[in-house]
Design an enzyme around this catalytic site. Structure first.
Site, PDB file in Angstrom:
ATOM      1  N   LYS A 101       8.195   3.318   6.026  1.00  0.00           N
ATOM      2  CA  LYS A 101       7.136   4.396   6.371  1.00  0.00           C
ATOM      3  C   LYS A 101       5.745   3.915   6.008  1.00  0.00           C
ATOM      4  CE  LYS A 101       5.131   5.362   2.808  1.00  0.00           C
ATOM      5  NZ  LYS A 101       4.292   4.901   1.740  1.00  0.00           N
ATOM      6  N   ASP A 179      -0.789   6.800   2.084  1.00  0.00           N
ATOM      7  CA  ASP A 179       0.070   5.863   2.017  1.00  0.00           C
ATOM      8  C   ASP A 179       1.231   6.551   0.888  1.00  0.00           C
ATOM      9  OD1 ASP A 179       1.231   2.932   2.558  1.00  0.00           O
ATOM     10  OD2 ASP A 179       1.435   3.516   0.575  1.00  0.00           O
TER      11      ASP A 179
HETATM   12  P1  NAP Z   1       2.363  -5.786   0.886  1.00  0.00           P
HETATM   13  O1  NAP Z   1       2.618  -6.248  -0.330  1.00  0.00           O
HETATM   14  O2  NAP Z   1       1.041  -6.023   1.489  1.00  0.00           O
HETATM   15  O3  NAP Z   1       3.440  -6.362   2.138  1.00  0.00           O
HETATM   16  C1  NAP Z   1       2.903  -6.626   3.392  1.00  0.00           C
HETATM   17  C2  NAP Z   1       3.612  -8.006   3.912  1.00  0.00           C
HETATM   18  O4  NAP Z   1       3.544  -8.159   5.445  1.00  0.00           O
HETATM   19  C3  NAP Z   1       2.669  -9.124   3.369  1.00  0.00           C
HETATM   20  O5  NAP Z   1       3.418 -10.145   3.038  1.00  0.00           O
HETATM   21  C4  NAP Z   1       2.058  -9.593   4.605  1.00  0.00           C
HETATM   22  O6  NAP Z   1       1.468 -10.831   4.440  1.00  0.00           O
HETATM   23  C5  NAP Z   1       2.919  -9.445   5.647  1.00  0.00           C
HETATM   24  N1  NAP Z   1       2.208  -9.327   6.971  1.00  0.00           N
HETATM   25  C6  NAP Z   1       1.062  -9.208   7.367  1.00  0.00           C
HETATM   26  N2  NAP Z   1       1.044  -9.516   8.799  1.00  0.00           N
HETATM   27  C7  NAP Z   1       2.170  -9.773   9.125  1.00  0.00           C
HETATM   28  C8  NAP Z   1       2.566 -10.357  10.503  1.00  0.00           C
HETATM   29  N3  NAP Z   1       2.139 -10.343  11.642  1.00  0.00           N
HETATM   30  N4  NAP Z   1       4.046 -10.629  10.456  1.00  0.00           N
HETATM   31  C9  NAP Z   1       4.775 -10.514   9.515  1.00  0.00           C
HETATM   32  N5  NAP Z   1       4.549 -10.348   8.082  1.00  0.00           N
HETATM   33  C10 NAP Z   1       3.269  -9.851   8.075  1.00  0.00           C
HETATM   34  O7  NAP Z   1       2.711  -4.320   1.247  1.00  0.00           O
HETATM   35  P2  NAP Z   1       3.689  -3.345   0.720  1.00  0.00           P
HETATM   36  O8  NAP Z   1       3.168  -2.666  -0.570  1.00  0.00           O
HETATM   37  O9  NAP Z   1       4.897  -4.066   0.752  1.00  0.00           O
HETATM   38  O10 NAP Z   1       3.843  -2.124   1.843  1.00  0.00           O
HETATM   39  C11 NAP Z   1       4.312  -2.571   3.154  1.00  0.00           C
HETATM   40  C12 NAP Z   1       4.537  -1.141   3.767  1.00  0.00           C
HETATM   41  O11 NAP Z   1       5.811  -0.434   2.849  1.00  0.00           O
HETATM   42  C13 NAP Z   1       3.623  -0.133   3.961  1.00  0.00           C
HETATM   43  O12 NAP Z   1       3.924   0.669   5.118  1.00  0.00           O
HETATM   44  C14 NAP Z   1       3.928   0.659   2.733  1.00  0.00           C
HETATM   45  O13 NAP Z   1       3.492   2.231   2.889  1.00  0.00           O
HETATM   46  C15 NAP Z   1       5.464   0.709   2.392  1.00  0.00           C
HETATM   47  N6  NAP Z   1       5.762   0.863   1.232  1.00  0.00           N
HETATM   48  C16 NAP Z   1       4.986   0.460   0.060  1.00  0.00           C
HETATM   49  C17 NAP Z   1       5.485   0.689  -1.384  1.00  0.00           C
HETATM   50  C18 NAP Z   1       5.113  -0.084  -2.361  1.00  0.00           C
HETATM   51  O14 NAP Z   1       5.287   0.380  -3.514  1.00  0.00           O
HETATM   52  N7  NAP Z   1       4.138  -0.869  -2.257  1.00  0.00           N
HETATM   53  C19 NAP Z   1       6.732   1.572  -1.213  1.00  0.00           C
HETATM   54  C20 NAP Z   1       7.434   2.309  -0.406  1.00  0.00           C
HETATM   55  C21 NAP Z   1       6.957   1.692   0.959  1.00  0.00           C
HETATM   56  P3  NAP Z   1      -0.087 -11.250   3.991  1.00  0.00           P
HETATM   57  O15 NAP Z   1      -0.212 -10.608   2.576  1.00  0.00           O
HETATM   58  O16 NAP Z   1      -0.145 -12.785   4.003  1.00  0.00           O
HETATM   59  O17 NAP Z   1      -0.962 -10.657   5.011  1.00  0.00           O
END
Ligand code: NAP
Length: 318
Positions: A101, A179
């Protein structure tokens, strides 16, 4: 909606799954849920910098596709602005797709993914992990037998604690406080029997940023009035609460849906198996060749941003 937590047995061997985006949520939740489910093998990752020990790693999705021609499915865990392009390429490659999401950066993009998957006959699952929280199904059943008068959502968390250094979240397409807020809206649209719509909204955007750090929404659903208060600057105790006042009592979901209290009884908390449940259902969707993509929470966020009064507030730095 099913909420099965037992893994579906593999039909023709395990599903060979790649993860795109090895960030916080992939490491915290997806990887353990995949490892715990014998229906899946974690076959590859794609991320510009991240990788997992012992799992073939690629710098992006195109390289993963080229290097792993026998993949069956992909879980897209990147920031939401990248989701539609990767999902479209995955569907074109014939892979079943699980989307973190929010489904995509815009409702039109999400609808495009859903239509493309349907036209291609590709299994697609747009996940809303909070709907799998332990007490959500009980809340839905309790509410179904009552008239809802008022719902009060208090969703306040510390961006620095849960999203450390994630500059993308306050950029365009990052959703800002929506988010986490969309998690509350995903529960709301799951537990209320009638469709929900936005009436008014107020959003606060830090100077120099594109996405809100706080938002207040007024919504309606049938005769019920709903007030939602989202804040990304909550230090101390964190609040992920939904209070539902009905003609016959009050229900409070807290801890993001893991805890329930009815009519002032002692709160009951159950362990959250949100991601285990998501992957159990994804295995079933792949096995059945079906799709599950409810875009109602995304529609509410898009409407809220469209109707919102905007206020510029103090700059924010992580
Ligand atoms: P995050 O820690 O920033 O992880 C996103 C990852 O995607 C990073 O490792 C990023 O690399 C990578 N990325 C960027 N561009 C990419 C590409 N073109 N191809 C492949 N990988 C790429 O974010 P997150 O917290 O995991 O959140 C990601 C999603 O999960 C969001 O939509 C969020 O709403 C959802 N989510 C998050 C949580 C939470 O607690 N954090 C909970 C539930 C859902 P770089 O950092 O090197 O750019």
């Amino acid at each position: 909606m099913t909420t099965a937590t037992d893994p579906a047995p593999p039909r023709h061997g395990p599903i060979r799954l790649g993860i795109v985006g090895i960030g916080k949520i992939a490491r915290d939740q997806h990887v353990p849920a995949i490892m715990a489910n014998p229906a899946f093998v974690l076959a590859a990752t794609a991320d510009p910098h991240g990788s997992l020990d012992g799992v073939p790693a690629f710098g992006d999705f195109a390289a993963m596709l080229a290097g792993m021609p026998d993949l069956d499915a992909v879980a897209i865990c990147t920031p939401p602005g990248l989701r539609a392009g990767i999902a479209t390429a995955a569907i074109d490659a014939g892979l079943a797709v699980l989307l973190e999401k929010p489904t995509a950066a815009t409702l039109a993009q999400a609808e495009g993914i859903v239509a493309h998957a349907a036209a291609s006959g590709t299994p697609l699952m747009a996940t809303w992990h909070s709907r799998e929280a332990a007490a959500v199904a009980e809340a839905r059943g309790w509410i179904a037998e009552r008239q809802v008068a008022q719902v009060t959502i208090t969703w306040k968390e510390d961006i620095r604690r849960w999203h450390p250094g994630q500059e993308w979240i306050l950029a365009a397409n990052g959703f800002g406080v929506f988010d986490p807020g969309i998690n509350a809206l995903s529960i709301l649209t799951e537990i209320l029997p009638d469709p929900v719509r936005v009436e008014t909204a107020h959003i606060a955007i830090p100077e120099g940023r594109a996405a809100p750090i706080a938002a207040r929404l007024a919504l309606v659903s049938g005769d019920a009035r709903i007030a939602a208060d989202f804040d990304f600057l909550q230090t101390g105790p964190q609040s992920w609460d939904i209070r539902v006042d009905t003609d016959r009592g009050t229900l409070v979901l807290s801890d993001g849906g893991a805890t329930i209290a009815i009519d002032g009884e002692a709160p009951r908390r159950a362990d959250n198996g949100e991601y285990r449940a998501l992957y159990a259902r994804f295995a079933q969707i792949v096995a059945d060749g079906t799709s599950d993509a409810d875009l109602a929470p995304l529609r509410l966020v898009e409407d809220a941003i469209r109707v919102a009064e905007r206020e510029v507030v103090a700059p924010f730095a992580f």
